[in-house]
Motif scaffolding. Structure first.
Motif, PDB file in Angstrom:
ATOM      1  N   ASN A 106       1.230   4.348  -2.691  1.00 26.59           N
ATOM      2  CA  ASN A 106       1.124   5.395  -2.505  1.00 26.59           C
ATOM      3  C   ASN A 106       2.007   6.110  -3.271  1.00 26.59           C
ATOM      4  O   ASN A 106       1.382   7.189  -3.289  1.00 26.59           O
ATOM      5  CB  ASN A 106       0.500   6.074  -0.583  1.00 26.59           C
TER       6      ASN A 106
ATOM      7  N   THR B 144       0.734  -0.812   0.027  1.00 33.83           N
ATOM      8  CA  THR B 144       0.412   0.456   0.371  1.00 33.83           C
ATOM      9  C   THR B 144       0.898   1.185  -0.047  1.00 33.83           C
ATOM     10  O   THR B 144       0.585   2.218  -0.826  1.00 33.83           O
ATOM     11  CB  THR B 144      -0.353  -0.230   1.472  1.00 33.83           C
ATOM     12  N   LEU B 145       1.845   1.069   0.995  1.00 35.01           N
ATOM     13  CA  LEU B 145       2.835   2.504   1.038  1.00 35.01           C
ATOM     14  C   LEU B 145       3.204   2.586  -0.576  1.00 35.01           C
ATOM     15  O   LEU B 145       3.798   3.734  -0.750  1.00 35.01           O
ATOM     16  CB  LEU B 145       3.818   2.433   2.137  1.00 35.01           C
TER      17      LEU B 145
HETATM   18  C1  LIG Z   1      -2.361   5.740   0.685  1.00 31.92           C
HETATM   19  O1  LIG Z   1      -3.604   6.557   0.480  1.00 31.92           O
HETATM   20  C2  LIG Z   1      -5.055   6.475   1.007  1.00 31.92           C
HETATM   21  C3  LIG Z   1      -5.733   8.095   0.014  1.00 31.92           C
HETATM   22  O2  LIG Z   1      -4.259   8.688  -0.652  1.00 31.92           O
HETATM   23  C4  LIG Z   1      -4.756   6.857   2.479  1.00 31.92           C
HETATM   24  O3  LIG Z   1      -5.966   6.501   2.304  1.00 31.92           O
HETATM   25  C5  LIG Z   1      -4.020   5.073   2.660  1.00 31.92           C
HETATM   26  O4  LIG Z   1      -3.582   5.509   4.209  1.00 31.92           O
HETATM   27  C6  LIG Z   1      -2.520   5.183   2.420  1.00 31.92           C
HETATM   28  N1  LIG Z   1      -2.061   4.316   2.396  1.00 31.92           N
HETATM   29  C7  LIG Z   1      -0.909   4.407   3.347  1.00 31.92           C
HETATM   30  C8  LIG Z   1      -0.128   2.954   3.907  1.00 31.92           C
HETATM   31  O5  LIG Z   1      -0.551   5.411   3.718  1.00 31.92           O
END
Ligand SMILES: *[C@@H]1O[C@H](CO)[C@@H](O)[C@H](O)[C@H]1NC(C)=O
Ligand SMILES: *[C@@H]1O[C@H](CO)[C@@H](O)[C@H](O)[C@H]1NC(C)=O
Ligand SMILES: *[C@@H]1O[C@H](CO)[C@@H](O)[C@H](O)[C@H]1NC(C)=O
Ligand SMILES: *[C@@H]1O[C@H](CO)[C@@H](O)[C@H](O)[C@H]1NC(C)=O
Ligand SMILES: *[C@@H]1O[C@H](CO)[C@@H](O)[C@H](O)[C@H]1NC(C)=O
Length: 396
Positions: free
Chosen positions: A143, A139-140
């Motif tokens: 992102n 996920t990181l």
């Molecule tokens: C990744 O981005 C999404 C949307 O911007 C956010 O909701 C999520 O928390 C982020 N995940 C991490 C692990 O930073």
């Protein structure tokens, strides 16, 4: 060899006895003793003796009751899966270097480096709860990929070297993240990035076709290509298809001409690390961003010489219509469809160019020869006239 003589232990751990039928079954990791009178007993199989390759060349196998585990030396890891081979894991590749990596990706890289060092330490036994899971790291990464694409977009001028840095980080990140994923198939989709990862953890290398699909692209390859050399099979194999929605319109640094992509750009990454020249072609089916009759060119992001450029080397167009194009490539990296045919590094194009140069030079040489010959002939004629005139003058 461990003989478990306690009836309780056998029943509890290993032995299933169908009452009346006198059928004895043994749980995984146990076998029956030689003497039939001891039918209620069972013997632990020493997996470490049976198969010396369980833990790889550098790992040491430790037999346990009904099971075994692999202990890896420093610099090697089995990613917390205690029963798989120990593989070399280089944590230095996650070092952040000024000018070499993108600052946006630095926090991800240092997290990867920490995870890598923990996985590499010989005191690690089993999965550790302190580490971020594969899903969190993925996920990181996704992102961060979003953020970089947004940055490139707002830059107006998109730098080739930034794209190269992003793609290199993504490639090495999957080497650590994919083995940590627990699901067979993992999918993440954000506004700018879409990723699908397939992981197999078979005892023997998987075989047969494998296909990954996302919104705009389909990848067709085989597990043989994904695994590579069977001698180096580490007990798992993964294949990744990552699609960038905002890497289109990349500006070529040298010509400052906009190179229009006709499709999303996609990165294909596999557990096989030797992907410069694949024995089998991988096929990619691109859905065109807009239906168009312009001839597309299959390209990949080449960063071998300089900051990076789309190149057609090793990729051929199999079939194309107004909405889809199938490309076939003999190496892996990041692929896309380019509008038009202004591609650097394409063997066919440079051949066309050379033929043109040779024809042009031949024409220049021919016209030079013709001009010189004409001058020579006309001078000879004029010379003849002059002689006649002089003769006539003398007569007078
Ligand atoms: C990744 O981005 C999404 C949307 O911007 C956010 O909701 C999520 O928390 C982020 N995940 C991490 C692990 O930073
Ligand atoms: C994952 O794949 C393995 C075979 O590779 C299969 O046995 C298992 O059932 C799959 N798990 C899920 C949740 O699909
Ligand atoms: C994703 O796109 C939608 C619609 O364009 C927008 O509302 C949303 O804020 C975006 N999310 C992020 C994290 O940029
Ligand atoms: C890719 O396409 C070529 C040509 O159409 C075909 O021969 C080959 O089998 C395909 N490979 C895969 C893995 O589907
Ligand atoms: C590419 O663009 C960047 C940023 O504008 C510049 O610093 C770099 O020198 C350029 N590289 C080449 C090879 O032109």
């Amino acid at each position: 060899m461990h003989v478990c003589s306690s009836t309780f232990l056998c029943l509890h751990l290993a032995l299933l006895k169908d009452q009346g039928a006198r059928v004895t079954r043994y749980a995984n990791g146990f076998t029956q003793p030689n003497s039939k009178s001891e039918f209620l007993n069972c013997i632990d199989i020493n997996e470490c003796v049976e198969n010396q390759h369980f833990c790889g060349e550098r790992g040491s196998c430790v037999n346990q009751l009904g099971s075994y585990l692999c202990k890896c030396p420093t610099g090697f890891s089995n990613y917390g899966n205690r029963q798989t081979q120990c593989a070399e894991l280089n944590c230095d590749q996650y070092e952040t270097q000024p000018g070499q990596t993108l600052p946006v990706l630095d926090s991800l890289l240092s997290l990867l480096k920490n995870s890598c060092l923990v996985l590499n330490s010989p005191t690690l036994s089993g999965p550790t709860r302190l580490l971020p899971t594969g899903d969190v790291l993925l996920t990181l990464l996704v992102n961060a990929t979003d953020v970089v694409q947004l940055g490139l977009q707002s830059n107006g001028h998109r730098s080739s070297s930034e794209v190269t840095k992003l793609l290199r980080t993504i490639e090495i990140s999957f080497r650590l993240i994919a083995p940590l994923l627990t699901e067979n198939v993992t999918r993440i989709e954000t506004n700018h990035t879409e990723v699908e990862i397939m992981v197999r953890r078979d005892k023997t290398p998987p075989k047969g076709p494998v296909s990954l699909t996302n919104e705009n692209t389909q990848l067709d390859t085989t597990w043989e290509t994904v695994v590579g050399d069977y001698q180096n099979y580490l007990g798992f194999a993964y294949v990744v298809l990552l699609s960038y929605r905002n890497l289109d319109n990349l500006k070529d640094n040298t010509s400052h001409q906009s190179q229009q992509l006709m499709s999303s750009a996609v990165t294909v990454s596999v557990s096989n690390s030797n992907t410069k020249k694949l024995p089998q072609q991988v096929n990619l089916t691109f859905h065109h961003l807009q239906s168009s009759d312009v001839d597309p060119t299959c390209v990949y992001w080449s960063d071998e010489n300089g900051p990076g450029v789309w190149s057609g080397r090793g990729c051929t167009l199999v079939i194309s219509n107004s909405t889809h194009t199938v490309c076939s490539c003999n190496h892996l990296s990041t692929f896309a469809l380019l509008k038009g045919i202004q591609v650097k590094g394409s063997g066919q194009l440079s051949l066309v160019m050379w033929v043109g140069v040779i024809v042009a030079v031949t024409c220049v040489v021919l016209s030079l020869i013709t001009t010189l010959w004409c001058r020579f002939v006309s001078r000879k004629r004029r010379g003849g006239h002059r002689l006649q005139q002089e003769v006539q003058l003398h007569r007078k």
